[in-house]
Design an enzyme around this catalytic site. Structure first.
Site, PDB file in Angstrom:
ATOM      1  N   MET A   7     -63.477  24.415 -24.634  1.00  0.00           N
ATOM      2  CA  MET A   7     -63.416  24.515 -23.174  1.00  0.00           C
ATOM      3  C   MET A   7     -62.502  25.674 -22.801  1.00  0.00           C
ATOM      4  O   MET A   7     -61.281  25.590 -22.946  1.00  0.00           O
ATOM      5  CB  MET A   7     -62.916  23.206 -22.563  1.00  0.00           C
ATOM      6  CG  MET A   7     -63.813  22.019 -22.852  1.00  0.00           C
ATOM      7  SD  MET A   7     -63.433  20.538 -21.878  1.00  0.00           S
ATOM      8  CE  MET A   7     -61.757  20.188 -22.385  1.00  0.00           C
ATOM      9  N   VAL A  12     -57.329  32.783 -26.045  1.00  0.00           N
ATOM     10  CA  VAL A  12     -57.234  31.777 -27.107  1.00  0.00           C
ATOM     11  C   VAL A  12     -58.606  31.167 -27.406  1.00  0.00           C
ATOM     12  O   VAL A  12     -58.969  30.967 -28.569  1.00  0.00           O
ATOM     13  CB  VAL A  12     -56.216  30.687 -26.739  1.00  0.00           C
ATOM     14  CG1 VAL A  12     -56.144  29.632 -27.847  1.00  0.00           C
ATOM     15  CG2 VAL A  12     -54.843  31.291 -26.512  1.00  0.00           C
ATOM     16  N   SER A  14     -61.648  32.441 -27.135  1.00  0.00           N
ATOM     17  CA  SER A  14     -62.470  33.340 -27.953  1.00  0.00           C
ATOM     18  C   SER A  14     -61.927  33.405 -29.371  1.00  0.00           C
ATOM     19  O   SER A  14     -62.677  33.534 -30.342  1.00  0.00           O
ATOM     20  CB  SER A  14     -62.528  34.731 -27.319  1.00  0.00           C
ATOM     21  OG  SER A  14     -61.232  35.306 -27.218  1.00  0.00           O
ATOM     22  N   GLU A 185     -47.970  38.899 -18.548  1.00  0.00           N
ATOM     23  CA  GLU A 185     -49.057  38.820 -17.575  1.00  0.00           C
ATOM     24  C   GLU A 185     -48.756  39.720 -16.378  1.00  0.00           C
ATOM     25  O   GLU A 185     -47.628  40.169 -16.173  1.00  0.00           O
ATOM     26  CB  GLU A 185     -49.222  37.374 -17.099  1.00  0.00           C
ATOM     27  CG  GLU A 185     -49.529  36.371 -18.193  1.00  0.00           C
ATOM     28  CD  GLU A 185     -50.922  36.521 -18.767  1.00  0.00           C
ATOM     29  OE1 GLU A 185     -51.788  37.128 -18.080  1.00  0.00           O
ATOM     30  OE2 GLU A 185     -51.146  36.071 -19.905  1.00  0.00           O
ATOM     31  N   ASP A 196     -41.961  28.877 -18.942  1.00  0.00           N
ATOM     32  CA  ASP A 196     -42.718  28.687 -20.180  1.00  0.00           C
ATOM     33  C   ASP A 196     -41.834  28.051 -21.249  1.00  0.00           C
ATOM     34  O   ASP A 196     -42.225  27.070 -21.895  1.00  0.00           O
ATOM     35  CB  ASP A 196     -43.256  30.047 -20.648  1.00  0.00           C
ATOM     36  CG  ASP A 196     -43.965  29.970 -21.985  1.00  0.00           C
ATOM     37  OD1 ASP A 196     -45.127  29.542 -22.006  1.00  0.00           O
ATOM     38  OD2 ASP A 196     -43.348  30.324 -23.013  1.00  0.00           O
ATOM     39  N   LYS A 200     -41.834  24.112 -23.161  1.00  0.00           N
ATOM     40  CA  LYS A 200     -41.809  23.945 -24.615  1.00  0.00           C
ATOM     41  C   LYS A 200     -40.624  23.094 -25.072  1.00  0.00           C
ATOM     42  O   LYS A 200     -40.778  22.226 -25.940  1.00  0.00           O
ATOM     43  CB  LYS A 200     -41.774  25.321 -25.282  1.00  0.00           C
ATOM     44  CG  LYS A 200     -43.060  26.118 -25.073  1.00  0.00           C
ATOM     45  CD  LYS A 200     -42.942  27.536 -25.611  1.00  0.00           C
ATOM     46  CE  LYS A 200     -44.220  28.315 -25.413  1.00  0.00           C
ATOM     47  NZ  LYS A 200     -44.128  29.728 -25.884  1.00  0.00           N
ATOM     48  N   GLY A 298     -50.288  35.099 -29.287  1.00  0.00           N
ATOM     49  CA  GLY A 298     -51.283  35.960 -29.913  1.00  0.00           C
ATOM     50  C   GLY A 298     -52.575  35.212 -30.112  1.00  0.00           C
ATOM     51  O   GLY A 298     -52.601  34.008 -30.377  1.00  0.00           O
TER      52      GLY A 298
END
Length: 403
Positions: A7, A12, A14, A185, A196, A200, A298
């Site tokens: 989904m 990521v 691809s 971004e 972010d 985490k 990445g």
């Protein structure tokens, strides 16, 4: 033949398809039979791709196909990603994700739904990208009580700080470089303001201490106020500046958790972590400190972790992984007021004010009326109170913890 779905077909997503394609033989050997990506969900037109026939725009196609047993959620956000994940789990499909925002805010609910339906909800890629940290916590370090987790959890901010430290680049110019290189971004707010990293450290704290740490309640400070002057001052103190996510367990079972820039001594293993690399140090009461290091983001690195979770879910379809934490009702998050730290303070004013209001460990000669102070340990509340008094008689230009 095992059938799976993806989904989202961004960076990521691809990458997840690419990993399945390029490592098909290895994957088949790992799980005992071939694995086919049957669907890729995305609203955009990818018909020109060699696998363009696999794209669907209607989520219910995946939801209602009994052949699909494991789904990768790499959409991001907490809107459609939350609804689709929930419905997949309720339909008896395991879900594996890199979506840190969804795991940090809705993880306990989705894990409960997964348990109720005998499937897995897995999220190794949500914290360290390609760095394995969640599975080691749950398996290799499972016999430990966790005393502290501390890490460089965001590659974008680490790249920016590295440019400032080694190349004398201003924050604004380093951010532009990060954007040009694809590390940041167009809207970098989540990275540079620490959100972010906050998500985490909340996920890691959830796992370590067994109850929810809500990102909205965790103190979060980014790197936007750091100047080249601070970088130079840190160097003179034998330190470098890093944005850290940190949680520290207390004797009563509560824990401090926060994100903030720190001065860390150059002897620390974290000081050598540069550019887009991340590192997470975990202190177990049996193992002592262990460190996990690598690229925290990445395309293929993150996709690798998502696919690994998918293979784990396939192999454990009849014996689900036991991952869970509470809903936050234990109130384990401890206010930072009592957390003791040494502090770096940059202050413009009179020396007597500094010496009266702070427990000084070291004090530089003033440059244009600006003093650089290294304090002895004092609590956050004491530091905040002293800063307010200093502001009344001068200008506090920076205050950061020293580790």
């Amino acid at each position: 033949m095992i059938k799976v779905a993806i989904m989202g077909h961004g960076t990521v997503g691809s990458g997840v398809y690419e990993v399945f394609d390029m490592n098909a033989d290895k994957i088949a050997k790992t799980v005992g039979e071939p694995v086919e990506v049957k669907y890729v969900l995305d609203l955009r037109d990818f018909s020109s791709l060699p696998y363009g026939n696999k794209f669907v725009t209607d989520f219910s196609v995946i939801e209602n196909d009994p052949e699909v047993t494991v789904v990768a959620e790499v959409m991001g956000g907490v809107g459609a990603a939350y609804q689709f994940t929930k419905r997949c789990l309720e339909a008896g499909k395991s879900v594996c994700t890199s979506n840190k925002e969804l795991v940090a805010t809705k993880g306990e609910e989705l894990l409960k739904i997964a348990e109720e339906h005998g499937v897995n909800y897995m999220f190794e890629a949500s914290v360290g990208g390609g760095i394995p940290v969640i599975r080691p916590m749950l398996q290799c370090l499972a016999a430990n009580e966790f005393n502290e987790i501390c890490g460089i959890l965001n590659g974008t901010t680490n790249y920016i700080l590295t440019q400032m430290i080694h190349n004398g680049v201003t924050f604004a110019d380093a951010l532009k470089q990060a954007q040009l290189n694809g590390y940041a971004e167009k809207d970098p707010t989540a990275d540079i303001e620490g959100h972010d990293a906050c998500r985490k450290i909340c996920i890691l704290s959830d796992l370590a201490y067994g109850d929810k740490f809500d990102p909205d309640q965790v103190s979060c400070e980014g790197i936007t106020k750091i100047t080249l002057e601070d970088v130079a001052n840190a160097d003179k103190l034998g330190c470098v500046i890093k944005l850290l996510g940190r949680s520290v367990r207390c004797e009563d079972g509560t824990a401090y958790a926060y994100v903030a820039p720190h001065l860390i001594h150059k002897e620390s293993p974290l000081a050598a972590v540069e550019d887009v690399f991340n590192a997470i140090m975990i202190d177990g009461n049996a193992t002592g400190e262990v460190m996990f290091y690598g690229k925290g983001a990445g395309k293929l690195a993150t996709a690798s972790a998502v696919v690994a979770d998918m293979l784990d879910s396939i192999e454990h379809k009849d014996n689900r992984r036991r991952i869970f934490w509470g809903d936050g009702s234990k109130n384990l998050l401890r206010p930072l007021d009592t957390l003791q730290s040494a502090w770096y303070v940059r202050f413009k004013g009179a020396q007597k004010d500094v010496e009266e209001l702070l427990p000084v460990e070291s004090l530089t000669e003033p440059a244009e009326g600006v003093f650089v102070v290294q304090t002895r340990k004092l609590s956050t509340a004491e530091m905040n109170a002293a800063a307010e008094k200093l502001k009344a008689c001068g200008e506090v230009r920076a205050a950061m913890r020293i580790l």
